[in-house]
Design an enzyme around this catalytic site. Structure first.
Site, PDB file in Angstrom:
ATOM      1  N   GLY A  77       0.768  -1.237   0.000  1.00 27.64           N
ATOM      2  CA  GLY A  77       0.000   0.000   0.000  1.00 27.64           C
ATOM      3  C   GLY A  77       0.799   1.287   0.000  1.00 27.64           C
ATOM      4  O   GLY A  77       0.237   2.363   0.213  1.00 27.64           O
ATOM      5  N   TRP A 127       2.241   2.885  -2.488  1.00 23.76           N
ATOM      6  CA  TRP A 127       1.883   3.815  -3.569  1.00 23.76           C
ATOM      7  C   TRP A 127       0.525   4.464  -3.298  1.00 23.76           C
ATOM      8  O   TRP A 127       0.321   5.633  -3.614  1.00 23.76           O
ATOM      9  CB  TRP A 127       1.904   3.089  -4.930  1.00 23.76           C
ATOM     10  CG  TRP A 127       3.300   2.994  -5.495  1.00 23.76           C
ATOM     11  CD1 TRP A 127       4.446   3.005  -4.766  1.00 23.76           C
ATOM     12  CD2 TRP A 127       3.676   2.886  -6.862  1.00 23.76           C
ATOM     13  NE1 TRP A 127       5.523   2.911  -5.612  1.00 23.76           N
ATOM     14  CE2 TRP A 127       5.083   2.835  -6.907  1.00 23.76           C
ATOM     15  CE3 TRP A 127       2.967   2.826  -8.068  1.00 23.76           C
ATOM     16  CZ2 TRP A 127       5.796   2.732  -8.097  1.00 23.76           C
ATOM     17  CZ3 TRP A 127       3.681   2.713  -9.263  1.00 23.76           C
ATOM     18  CH2 TRP A 127       5.089   2.668  -9.280  1.00 23.76           C
ATOM     19  N   ASP A 170      -6.123  -5.267  -5.166  1.00 25.07           N
ATOM     20  CA  ASP A 170      -5.142  -6.344  -4.997  1.00 25.07           C
ATOM     21  C   ASP A 170      -5.890  -7.639  -4.724  1.00 25.07           C
ATOM     22  O   ASP A 170      -7.009  -7.633  -4.222  1.00 25.07           O
ATOM     23  CB  ASP A 170      -4.179  -6.041  -3.843  1.00 25.07           C
ATOM     24  CG  ASP A 170      -2.861  -6.791  -4.005  1.00 25.07           C
ATOM     25  OD1 ASP A 170      -1.831  -6.118  -4.130  1.00 25.07           O
ATOM     26  OD2 ASP A 170      -2.870  -8.033  -4.028  1.00 25.07           O
ATOM     27  N   ASP A 181      -9.523  -9.517  -8.755  1.00 23.24           N
ATOM     28  CA  ASP A 181      -8.601  -9.967  -9.785  1.00 23.24           C
ATOM     29  C   ASP A 181      -8.621  -8.951 -10.924  1.00 23.24           C
ATOM     30  O   ASP A 181      -9.691  -8.635 -11.447  1.00 23.24           O
ATOM     31  CB  ASP A 181      -9.105 -11.343 -10.244  1.00 23.24           C
ATOM     32  CG  ASP A 181      -8.289 -11.912 -11.373  1.00 23.24           C
ATOM     33  OD1 ASP A 181      -7.304 -11.266 -11.779  1.00 23.24           O
ATOM     34  OD2 ASP A 181      -8.651 -12.997 -11.850  1.00 23.24           O
ATOM     35  N   ASP A 228       2.571  -1.253  -9.293  1.00 19.87           N
ATOM     36  CA  ASP A 228       3.920  -1.576  -8.820  1.00 19.87           C
ATOM     37  C   ASP A 228       4.035  -3.078  -8.556  1.00 19.87           C
ATOM     38  O   ASP A 228       4.891  -3.529  -7.820  1.00 19.87           O
ATOM     39  CB  ASP A 228       4.210  -0.779  -7.533  1.00 19.87           C
ATOM     40  CG  ASP A 228       5.671  -0.861  -7.127  1.00 19.87           C
ATOM     41  OD1 ASP A 228       6.520  -1.068  -8.017  1.00 19.87           O
ATOM     42  OD2 ASP A 228       5.969  -0.730  -5.930  1.00 19.87           O
ATOM     43  N   LYS A 258       5.657  -1.020 -13.265  1.00 21.80           N
ATOM     44  CA  LYS A 258       6.996  -1.578 -13.126  1.00 21.80           C
ATOM     45  C   LYS A 258       7.296  -2.552 -14.268  1.00 21.80           C
ATOM     46  O   LYS A 258       6.443  -3.345 -14.652  1.00 21.80           O
ATOM     47  CB  LYS A 258       7.095  -2.331 -11.792  1.00 21.80           C
ATOM     48  CG  LYS A 258       8.503  -2.848 -11.506  1.00 21.80           C
ATOM     49  CD  LYS A 258       8.515  -3.890 -10.416  1.00 21.80           C
ATOM     50  CE  LYS A 258       8.022  -3.343  -9.122  1.00 21.80           C
ATOM     51  NZ  LYS A 258       8.935  -3.468  -8.008  1.00 21.80           N
TER      52      LYS A 258
END
Lengths: 962, 291
Positions: B53, B55, B79, B95, B120, B160
């Protein structure tokens, strides 16, 4: 062209009498009964091989998004019959569904049917569930293809190919990503392994009678998790089902044999690196790992290959045991009983001792034929075992020594016994016929615990170790040692001493073996083990060393660099003994070890046939993690030495002769090794300097002729833990506010016997050390340059017109150039890259000009001409599009510049230097080595340049000069 | 190992604890913002693969500065796993490959689309680099796929990536959806790490593109092997970001930083919840007790 490739072994298959191994994009064909590499076939393009699926003479080879087909032709050779074909997605599994058709399962749960003759995609079955798969399996049935999909959501989906993938079953239970799925239709079991460290065996049952190879059977089957098994301490990467076992492999290097009832049968180690791949037939298991090793393990249950017996002797509480030369057993207790036990005939012979003291010592000579028993008062009996016919002992010595209270007794060879009495007095007694005589006296120097723990005698030289860990060397004519080596083996003292030709070797309970030379008398080097208690060599060739790891007895093979046997016995404090021998049975020479120990007054004897249990390398392993630094030395035309340091904290010196690459010497650092330099001091000798984490610098002298090492210094900038802590306990130690730096790179400037070592450190300080390469060696810090602001990534020295210039690069992309005489401030500094500089190569191009090539984290390569007179960059060239990831290696060779990058490409440039500099792109090749950390020039050979790239493995590439 | 040694080894690990961030990665997003100003005018943001958490923490702190009315700021964190609650951040445990999740996000924005999507997420690496790079690229593409459902035209996407051997394939895919795509490396990301971030600006999907979850987006493939090596490969523009005066993640700093007079050890802000090895750890712990 790839000349040598060593990287992860990602797929393995037994096929006919070959082992097929996918190493990088190459398939190695090894005939394993003679252990010979027959062929190396380049199958995929820029992609590791993850699967080998045979069908008669054709083999499907896949990996990543590619598949290819090879064919077995006669004369033990294979050839490519379908060039690699690119599928749109990553492949997890493949099977043959006809003579010329293969089914492939992709990572998004799609089954593709390809016709290999037309090289055409025939059919595609998609699934409703198309999230990413971590593993999958296709199993051909009589009426279709069964699809197993291991999802990221910890489930295994089972489906079949209709017009799409129709879901049949869903296996839930795992708590992490599924890494492997195998299935045996006949046995009706499924085995899965996962991130959650478990191996699960699922049974498939059906009340309705359908053939188990039909979709109907699987549709109505009841599948339940029969066994949830934990035997790995890290992620379980793969598994395999054989006739007898389920075998699982993991990141912890463990290979675990389970029976179908879920019982852990046997656990062996691949090496120390994670295991990626395995296959098994009825006799052997092969595993391939992250250390490049391919290991062959006998597929046997230890209990079948050992015999264990509990010998009940007619003797009250035996205290000490030993093997004799004929592998019979002698034992004593505290009440004057001495028993000789014939193991074959199971006959006990009892002797009554006439000792006054209950403190008794039992000692066996090196040849194991002579058995001595002494008590504290000096009453000594010696027996000899006969060599031939029926075994018996005859007493040859029965005497009373008058040398005071006896503290210890050791055989120094086959004739001399050393007794230690009070005040460190050692009496060496020679057995002379039927009597004994005091042959010499020596005295241990004063220390806290002044008694003998081990000794050895040869040619007038007596070497003794005391309980404080000191080693003393005596000549027999003098009482005082001619040389003492202080604190060699920690606080328990050495456990054994062996004198060889011109050297001697000691072992200790500090987890080390130490090597010394006799002429000149000096300490050479140390070898560390991961078990603390190192006891002695087991065999005459000194290949096996034994010891204890907590409660387990361990035998370690010094040639294989691996443990070969572990026996849980309770620990080394019990009385125990080991013996090793070779015996021919059915024309096969087998190697055995026998181990015995006393436990609750019973004698346990275990015999192991090493041939049936010891794993052997087919391809030798090396670093278990990334290689950070590497230097090659061409010893001669046929042999190249590789010196490498890695993330696994080891420094390895390896030889490469023909196709065999082998680590000869391994040394440990406290933390990772980031940099090393090899500087030639004469034809045969090199100074090796290695450094890295925990601010540790190790200096050694390597003789390349016999590959021997002399350790010069082991230096830590802030001192060793002990030096730092002093006598304070950890609680009383104040917090040290300064960071422990990492040494990122170093280089050397040579001035006769004096070396100046420049080390670039992570705390932004450039440290300068002075090293004397002749005796008495000295290594000390002479200067700290605090000019930089951030971590120094690269340092290099260069000689130009009788001056030495030092160049450093930082994580902010800055190059600074220092003159050796004015180190406080650089003569020139500039920012070249937008972030860290990961590689640096320098070439002198005129009396005042340097060509400086740098490669960065920003994917760029810059080449600058620096004029040292004018202190400015005269000309510059750069490329930002040759690599798509960090440029980590650069080397000048001939008129070329060669760059390497994490993107696994090696680029060759022709450098044109005149008033301006320019580089012409010549070629780019791919390397199978992932995470490339650098490049080293091996040699320039007529029309080609040989370079070695290193990272996760290493590859020697030959680049044609055009 | 003393408990201060990690503080000494990694400056951003230490700073994260001191400034109350759940992970050191918070600094990466902050430094990307310094370079690209990605938070400018953003009121609705989505944090994909948000756990633990950090970000989301950055988003909630920074986006509030864009408006006088704090209620205008909408942050959705998605998530698979539950994560500890954060004030001002709506959590969706779901999901990202499901349409329902996309709809849930849009519902949260009351029918509007997001100005910014960040991701990320990274898989547990296996140690086999090509697999890790592939899985990471699939994670990014799954994030891109849901992004096409929820991002407004002209919006920004930050994710990322691993700069491995096939990063060009991923790059060429992203270029189809965004006008500007840059690979960026914040100062707080280690030099030695293959991790970097793609900053994709001005979302402009190809004409006629309809977002769908039915088929996953796949990364591109080499059309033929001539693209595999040599000069015909895609050029991936690279940019280092973060203020040059910022701390450098590779440098070892003393515990007393410049200008500081005291140092106090701080516990991590948020420890992990429910790792896959939890059960085995508990089992072995019990085994040791039983010994």
């Amino acid at each position: 062209m790839s000349l040598l490739l060593r990287t992860d072994v990602t797929s393995l298959k037994f096929y006919k009498n070959f082992i097929l191994a996918g190493i990088g994009s190459f398939l190695s064909v090894i005939q394993y009964d003679i252990n010979r590499l027959l062929q190396k076939l380049h199958v995929l393009k820029g992609q590791k091989i993850y699967g080998i699926v045979p069908c008669n003479d054709k083999l499907l080879i896949f990996g990543g998004k590619q598949y290819a087909v090879i064919k077995y032709i006669v004369n033990n050779t294979f050839e490519l019959c379908l060039e690699p074909t690119i599928c749109e997605d990553w492949l997890h599994s493949g099977v043959w569904v006809g003579e010329d058709r293969v089914a492939l399962l992709t990572a998004h749960n799609v089954v593709q049917i390809w016709n290999i003759n037309q090289n055409k995609l025939n059919m595609k079955y998609v699934s409703m569930d198309n999230s990413i798969l971590y593993s999958g399996l296709l199993v051909p049935l009589a009426d279709g293809v069964l699809v197993f999909s291991g999802t990221v959501f910890s489930e295994v989906l089972i489906g079949c190919c209709d017009y799409q993938i129709t879901p049949l079953q869903n296996l839930k239970g795992h708590k992490g990503v599924i890494f492997s799925i195998t299935c045996n239709i006949e046995k009706q079991i499924i085995v899965t392994t996962s991130d959650d460290r478990s191996v699960r065996i699922w049974t498939v049952k059906n009340t309705v009678s359908h053939e188990n190879n039909t979709i109907k059977f699987w549709k109505n089957a009841m599948i339940s998790c029969e066994h949830e098994l934990y035997g790995h301490s890290a992620r379980v990467m793969s598994n395999c089902i054989t006739n007898d076992f389920v075998i699982s492999i993991g990141e912890d290097s463990g290979i675990v044999f389970w029976d179908f009832d879920g019982k852990l049968i046997r656990r062996v180690s691949h090496t120390i690196a994670s295991v990626w791949s395995l296959d098994a037939n009825d006799k052997f298991v092969i595993t391939g790992g992250g250390d490049c090793a391919l290991m062959l393990h006998p597929s046997s249950v230890t209990s079948k290959d050992k015999s264990q017996e509990v010998i009940k002797l007619n003797l009250d509480s035996p205290k000490k045991v030993a093997f004799t030369a004929r592998r019979n057993i002698v034992t004593i207790n505290e009440s004057n009983d001495f028993v000789y036990y014939d193991v074959d005939k199971k006959i006990e012979t009892h002797f009554k001792l006439e000792h006054e003291s209950t403190f008794k010592l039992l000692g066996i000579s090196n040849c194991k034929q002579l058995i001595a028993v002494v008590d504290m008062s000096g009453k000594l009996d010696i027996w000899i075992e006969n060599c031939k016919r029926d075994a018996f002992l005859s007493k040859i010595v029965d005497t009373k020594l008058d040398i005071g209270r006896i503290l210890s007794m050791h055989w120094a060879d086959n004739r001399h016994l050393a007794f230690c009495s009070n005040n460190g007095i050692i009496s060496i007694i020679a057995a002379n016929g039927n009597s004994v005589e005091v042959y010499a006296h020596v005295i241990l120097p004063l220390c806290k615990e002044r008694w003998l723990t081990a000794c050895a005698y040869k040619n007038e030289t007596f070497i003794a170790g005391d309980r404080c860990g000191n080693i003393h060397v005596f000549v027999i004519s003098q009482n005082e040692p001619i040389k003492s080596f202080k604190h060699i083996h920690g606080r328990y003292g050495p456990t054994s001493i062996v004198i060889q030709q011109n050297c001697f070797v000691t072992t200790g309970r500090d987890g080390t073996i130490k090597y010394f030379s006799l002429k000149p008398l000096k300490y050479l080097s140390s070898k560390e083990f991961d078990f603390q208690w190192v006891e002695c060599f087991v065999d005459k060739n000194k290949q096996y060393i034994c010891g204890f790891q907590e409660r387990v007895f361990v035998i370690y093979d010094l040639l294989l660099h691996n443990k070969i046997l572990e026996i849980p016995c309770g620990g080394g404090h019990r009385s125990w003994d080991i013996t090793q021998y070779k015996h021919k049975t059915e024309k096969v020479l087998c190697e055995y070890v026998e181990f015995m120990y006393l436990k609750s007054s019973s004698l346990y004897l275990e015999r192991y046939n090493l041939n049936n249990i010891v794993s052997k390398p087919i391809i030798n392993g090396s670093h278990s993690k990334v290689i950070n630094c590497l230097k090659t030395i061409c010893k001669n035309d046929a042999e190249t030495l590789f010196i490498s340091g890695g993330e696994d904290t080891t420094l390895r010196i390896s030889t490469n002769i023909g196709t065999e690459f082998k680590d000869v010497l391994i040394y440990k650092h406290l933390s990772n090794i980031r940099t090393l330099k090899a500087v030639m001091i004469d034809e045969n000798r090199y100074i090796l300097i290695s450094a890295g984490g925990r601010a540790q610098i190790c200096v050694k002298i390597l003789s390349i002729e016999d590959l021997s090492i002399e350790e010069i210094t082991n230096y830590m900038i802030k001192g060793s833990d002990k030096e730092r802590k002093g006598n304070n306990s950890w609680r009383n130690c104040a917090v040290d506010f300064n960071p422990e730096t990492r040494i990122m790179d170093l280089d050397v400037s040579v001035n006769g016997d004096e070396f100046i070592v420049y080390a670039g450190c992570s705390d932004a300080i450039l440290r300068v050390f002075q090293l004397l390469t002749i005796y008495p060696h000295d290594f000390k810090l002479i200067k700290e340059i605090k000019y930089h602001d951030t971590c120094i990534l690269k340092t290099k020295t260069v000689n130009i017109s009788n001056r030495t210039v030092l160049i450093s690069c930082t994580s902010r992309g800055i190059i600074s150039v220092f003159d050796e005489k004015t180190l406080d401030k650089p003569i020139f500094s500039t920012m070249v890259h937008s972030s860290g500089i990961n590689s640096l190569a320098i070439k002198v191009i005129s009396e005042s000009r340097l060509l400086i090539a740098t490669g960065g984290d920003d994917n760029a390569i810059h080449v600058n001409i620096l004029d040292l007179g004018e202190c400015r960059v005269v000309s510059t060239w750069s490329s930002t599009n040759s690599h798509c990831s960090q440029v980590t290696g650069l080397v000048f060779a001939d008129e070329y510049l060669i760059s390497s990058s994490i993107d696994q490409r090696v680029t060759m440039w022709r450098v044109c230097v005149a008033e301006h500099v320019g580089c012409e792109y010549i070629q780019q090749v791919y390397s199978d080595v992932a995470d490339i950390q650098g490049i080293d020039l091996v040699q320039v050979n007529g029309t080609s340049i040989q370079v070695c790239v290193f990272g996760k493995g290493l590859e020697v590439l030959s680049l044609e000069m055009k | 190992m003393g408990k201060t040694s990690k503080d000494k080894r990694d400056i951003y690990y230490r700073l994260a604890k001191e400034e109350g961030w759940r992970a050191r990665s918070a600094f990466k997003l902050l430094q990307i913002n310094e370079e690209y100003d990605i938070f400018k005018g953003v009121l609705r943001a989505v944090d994909l693969c948000a756990a633990p958490g950090s970000w989301s923490q950055v988003l909630s702190k920074k986006l509030r500065q864009n408006t006088d009315n704090v209620d205008d700021v909408k942050i959705v964190a998605v998530d698979l796993q539950a994560m500890a609650a954060l004030p001002g951040v709506k959590q969706i445990q779901g999901d990202i490959t499901k349409v329902s999740t996309a709809n849930e996000i849009i519902q949260e924005f009351e029918g509007s689309k997001a100005d910014l999507v960040v991701c990320d997420g990274a898989p547990d690496v296996t140690g086999l680099h090509d697999i890790d790079e592939y899985i990471q690229s699939q994670l990014l593409l799954a994030a891109l796929n849901i992004t096409t459902h929820v991002l407004k035209d002209g919006g920004v996407f930050v994710a990322k990536i691993f700069r491995g051997k096939d990063v060009t394939l991923l790059y060429s895919q992203l270029k189809q959806f965004f006008e500007y795509v840059t690979v960026s490396k914040p100062q707080s990301s280690r030099n030695s790490s293959i991790e970097a971030f793609v900053v994709c600006q001005n979302y402009t999907p190809p004409p006629g593109y309809t977002p769908t979850m039915a088929n996953p987006l796949l990364d591109h493939k080499y059309c033929d092997f001539n693209e595999f090596t040599g000069v015909n490969r895609f050029i991936v523009p690279f940019n280092a970001c973060g203020d040059l005066s910022a701390y450098d993640s590779d440098t070892s700093y003393p515990l007393l930083l410049e200008g500081q007079t005291t140092y106090e050890y701080k516990e991590p802000v948020q420890s992990p919840i429910n790792p896959p090895y939890k059960e085995v750890l508990e089992m072995t712990k019990n085994l040791q007790i039983n010994k």
